[in-house]
Write a protein that holds these residues in place. Structure first.
Motif, PDB file in Angstrom:
ATOM      1  N   VAL A  73       0.867  -1.175   0.000  1.00 54.90           N
ATOM      2  CA  VAL A  73       0.000   0.000   0.000  1.00 54.90           C
ATOM      3  C   VAL A  73       0.909   1.232   0.000  1.00 54.90           C
ATOM      4  O   VAL A  73       2.008   1.206   0.557  1.00 54.90           O
ATOM      5  N   ASP A  74       0.451   2.315  -0.628  1.00 53.56           N
ATOM      6  CA  ASP A  74       1.269   3.526  -0.734  1.00 53.56           C
ATOM      7  C   ASP A  74       0.917   4.500   0.394  1.00 53.56           C
ATOM      8  O   ASP A  74      -0.236   4.948   0.492  1.00 53.56           O
ATOM      9  N   ASP A  75       1.870   4.814   1.234  1.00 52.29           N
ATOM     10  CA  ASP A  75       1.709   5.839   2.287  1.00 52.29           C
ATOM     11  C   ASP A  75       0.694   5.505   3.377  1.00 52.29           C
ATOM     12  O   ASP A  75       0.198   6.413   4.050  1.00 52.29           O
ATOM     13  N   MET A  76       0.366   4.243   3.560  1.00 51.07           N
ATOM     14  CA  MET A  76      -0.581   3.923   4.639  1.00 51.07           C
ATOM     15  C   MET A  76       0.141   4.019   5.987  1.00 51.07           C
ATOM     16  O   MET A  76       1.247   3.515   6.142  1.00 51.07           O
ATOM     17  N   SER A 339       3.159  -1.283   3.923  1.00 48.63           N
ATOM     18  CA  SER A 339       3.075   0.054   3.339  1.00 48.63           C
ATOM     19  C   SER A 339       4.499   0.509   3.044  1.00 48.63           C
ATOM     20  O   SER A 339       5.431   0.118   3.745  1.00 48.63           O
ATOM     21  N   ASP A 340       4.682   1.334   2.013  1.00 49.86           N
ATOM     22  CA  ASP A 340       6.051   1.673   1.598  1.00 49.86           C
ATOM     23  C   ASP A 340       6.699   2.772   2.445  1.00 49.86           C
ATOM     24  O   ASP A 340       7.889   3.020   2.327  1.00 49.86           O
ATOM     25  N   ASN A 341       5.904   3.437   3.279  1.00 47.00           N
ATOM     26  CA  ASN A 341       6.443   4.437   4.216  1.00 47.00           C
ATOM     27  C   ASN A 341       5.302   4.906   5.115  1.00 47.00           C
ATOM     28  O   ASN A 341       4.156   4.480   4.942  1.00 47.00           O
ATOM     29  N   GLY A 342       5.620   5.784   6.055  1.00 44.04           N
ATOM     30  CA  GLY A 342       4.604   6.306   6.972  1.00 44.04           C
ATOM     31  C   GLY A 342       3.638   7.243   6.266  1.00 44.04           C
ATOM     32  O   GLY A 342       3.762   7.520   5.072  1.00 44.04           O
TER      33      GLY A 342
HETATM   34 CA    CA Z   1       4.800   5.995  -0.507  1.00 43.77          CA
END
Ligand code: CA
Length: 530
Positions: A73-76, A339-342
């Motif tokens: 998921v992106d930015d979750m 997720s790929d980051n916070g």
């Molecule tokens: Ca991201």
């Protein structure tokens, strides 16, 4: 320590060789180097053996190697899914992610890099972004001085060469020029978008970007540098087709359903054949700017677009898992959700939730501690939870191990930061083999975590609350590095410092030893600055 214990220890020391004494002396950092160009790991021979027996039994039973499915998921935010304290309590229930956590292994100390491109490249190379040069997101107008992939060996390339069908569905964000696309760097097939949602939607969202959208001259100038807005379908060594362009907020809102439907279609097809698959399914959501899918109706109690996006991602994860089950390959497939980051707080309220300090763009926990759920029916014991350290780069090692691909194939001139954590995930009593995680911001070494301690030598500080990217500065710390004990202070607000902690020098030495690896294995510069 009682006198008798000391006496026993002295006796033990007396009968051991001096070399053995040095190795057995307890150290805070328990990791041991097994090769010069690989990250040190905590030896755990018993669980390694147990996990290998489990894998051997699986191979004997099925006659196959397992499928590997990553759901990224992106930015979750760490706090968004229900199983991490969010969910219905914060207006967007996540029953499918929660079910995977209950029926698998929930990691509570799982780490990403602090932005998209760095994490996405690190998990496919097993190497820190500073080593590959992919140190920050590639944005519209960026001119790279060299192709970072020209001398990198991706996981997709290794798995494809070993007989896996490798597919990346969804967001790529590691370059859209020829030579940098998923199907150029090892994936057999790519079906998705090159940039993040906001990079596409700024072209047609007048509410957020009126200065651009309502000004024809600026719009024409933007089109010269704009990232590709097409759904792209490419094959390794074959054609690359531009399918539908995303030209409206409703198109954007529908993107993840299109992508999920594609992965579902491919899973059904691949389940009928004998070839194992590696699918990296990368959601466009929940990276800002989020737009609801008009075909799905309202999915969240909160109604905010971000919350609708969290609920939609959860819905698709449920559908993908149902497909694995109905296709009869649930027990043949290792699944990892992350997720790929916070959360990106600059986009608030189109932003996620983290209970930690900082957010995307910082090396505080809020930027880098992410959900991490490992699920494999029959192979990972349900209901497990661990605070053992796991870096998402470790997925590189786990995936190679599951596919039976030897690390001997990796170039000796490269330094590898991943740890093979297969036994941590598979053994019922598995513990992490990782003792430390290193945090970089661009080409600057910022911090490291060793066990429950985290030391910062540089920090990203917002100049106004929550603007962690667009109005933040990188600062050096003062005389003493900032040292936190994450067990008693998970929000990193109360440094234990040099006054109250025995480990300042040890963490400092750990950080220095990490920095020293760059002398023999220098970082790569591809023109992304910083
Ligand atoms: Ca991201």
């Amino acid at each position: 320590m009682r006198f008798s214990t000391i006496a026993v220890l002295l006796f033990t020391v007396a009968i051991s060789s001096s070399v053995t004494i040095a190795q057995e002396r307890p150290r805070l950092n328990r990791a041991v180097k097994f090769a010069e160009n690989f990250q040190a790991a905590i030896p755990r021979a018993t669980q390694d053996q147990a996990a290998n027996q489990k894998i051997a039994a699986f191979r004997k039973k099925t006659g196959k190697r397992p499928n590997i499915l990553w759901l990224v998921v992106d930015d979750m935010g760490y706090g968004d899914p229900g199983c991490y304290g969010g969910g219905a309590a914060i207006g967007a229930a996540t029953p499918n992610i929660d079910r995977l956590a209950r029926q698998g292994l929930k990691l509570t100390s799982c780490y990403s890099q602090q932005t998209c491109t760095p994490t996405r490249s690190a998990i496919l190379t097993g190497r820190l972004p500073v080593r590959t040069g992919l140190i920050r997101p590639i944005l519209a107008g960026d001119k790279l001085t060299k192709n970072p992939w020209s001398n990198e060996v991706s996981l997709a390339k290794l798995l494809s060469a070993s007989g896996y069908y490798t597919l990346l569905t969804g967001k790529w964000h590691i370059g859209e020029l020829q030579g940098m696309r998923p199907h150029d760097i090892g994936f057999d097939e790519f079906y998705g978008y090159y940039p993040a949602q906001k990079e596409i939607s700024q072209r047609f969202d007048p509410r957020r970007y009126p200065d651009l959208v309502d000004d024809p001259e600026k719009l024409a100038a933007f089109d010269v540098i704009a990232p590709d807005n097409h759904l792209t379908h490419g094959f390794k060594g074959g054609p690359t087709r531009q399918l539908q362009a995303v030209t409206s907020t409703t198109d954007m809102g529908r993107a993840d359903k299109v992508l999920a439907d594609f992965s579902i279609k491919r899973i059904k097809e691949l389940a009928k054949g004998n070839q194992p698959f590696f699918i990296e399914h990368c959601f466009m959501k929940v990276h800002c700017d989020n737009f609801p899918n008009p075909d799905l109706g309202s999915l969240s109690e909160a109604k905010y677009y971000y919350k609708e996006a969290v609920a939609e991602v959860d819905l698709h994860i449920g559908e993908i898992m149902k497909t694995l089950d109905q296709a009869g390959i649930l027990e043949n497939t290792f699944v990892f959700v992350t997720s790929d980051n916070g959360p990106q707080m600059d986009g608030w309220p189109d932003a996620g939730y983290t209970p930690f300090r900082g957010a995307k763009g910082t090396t505080f926990e809020g930027g880098v501690r992410v959900p991490g759920i490992a699920y494999w029916k029959g192979m990972i014991q349900p209901g497990r939870e661990s605070n053992g350290l796991f870096d998402l780069m470790d997925l590189f090692g786990v995936s190679l191990h599951l596919a039976g691909v030897s690390t001997d194939q990796l170039p000796a001139k490269h330094y590898y930061d991943f740890i093979d954590q297969t036994s941590f995930l598979l053994d019922n009593a598995g513990q992490s083999k990782r003792d430390s995680v290193y945090f970089w911001w661009g080409n600057q070494l910022m911090a490291c975590r060793l066990r429950e301690y985290k030391i910062h030598v540089k920090v990203v500080l917002p100049e106004t609350p929550h603007m962690q990217i667009d109005y933040a500065t990188v600062r050096e710390v003062g005389l003493a590095p900032w040292l936190f004990n994450l067990y008693i202070d998970p929000k990193e607000q109360l440094p234990v410092g040099h006054r109250r902690n025995a480990w300042l020098a040890t963490l400092g030495a750990t950080l220095k030893a990490h920095a020293a690896t760059f002398k023999k294995y220098p970082p790569k510069d591809i023109g992304l600055g910083q």
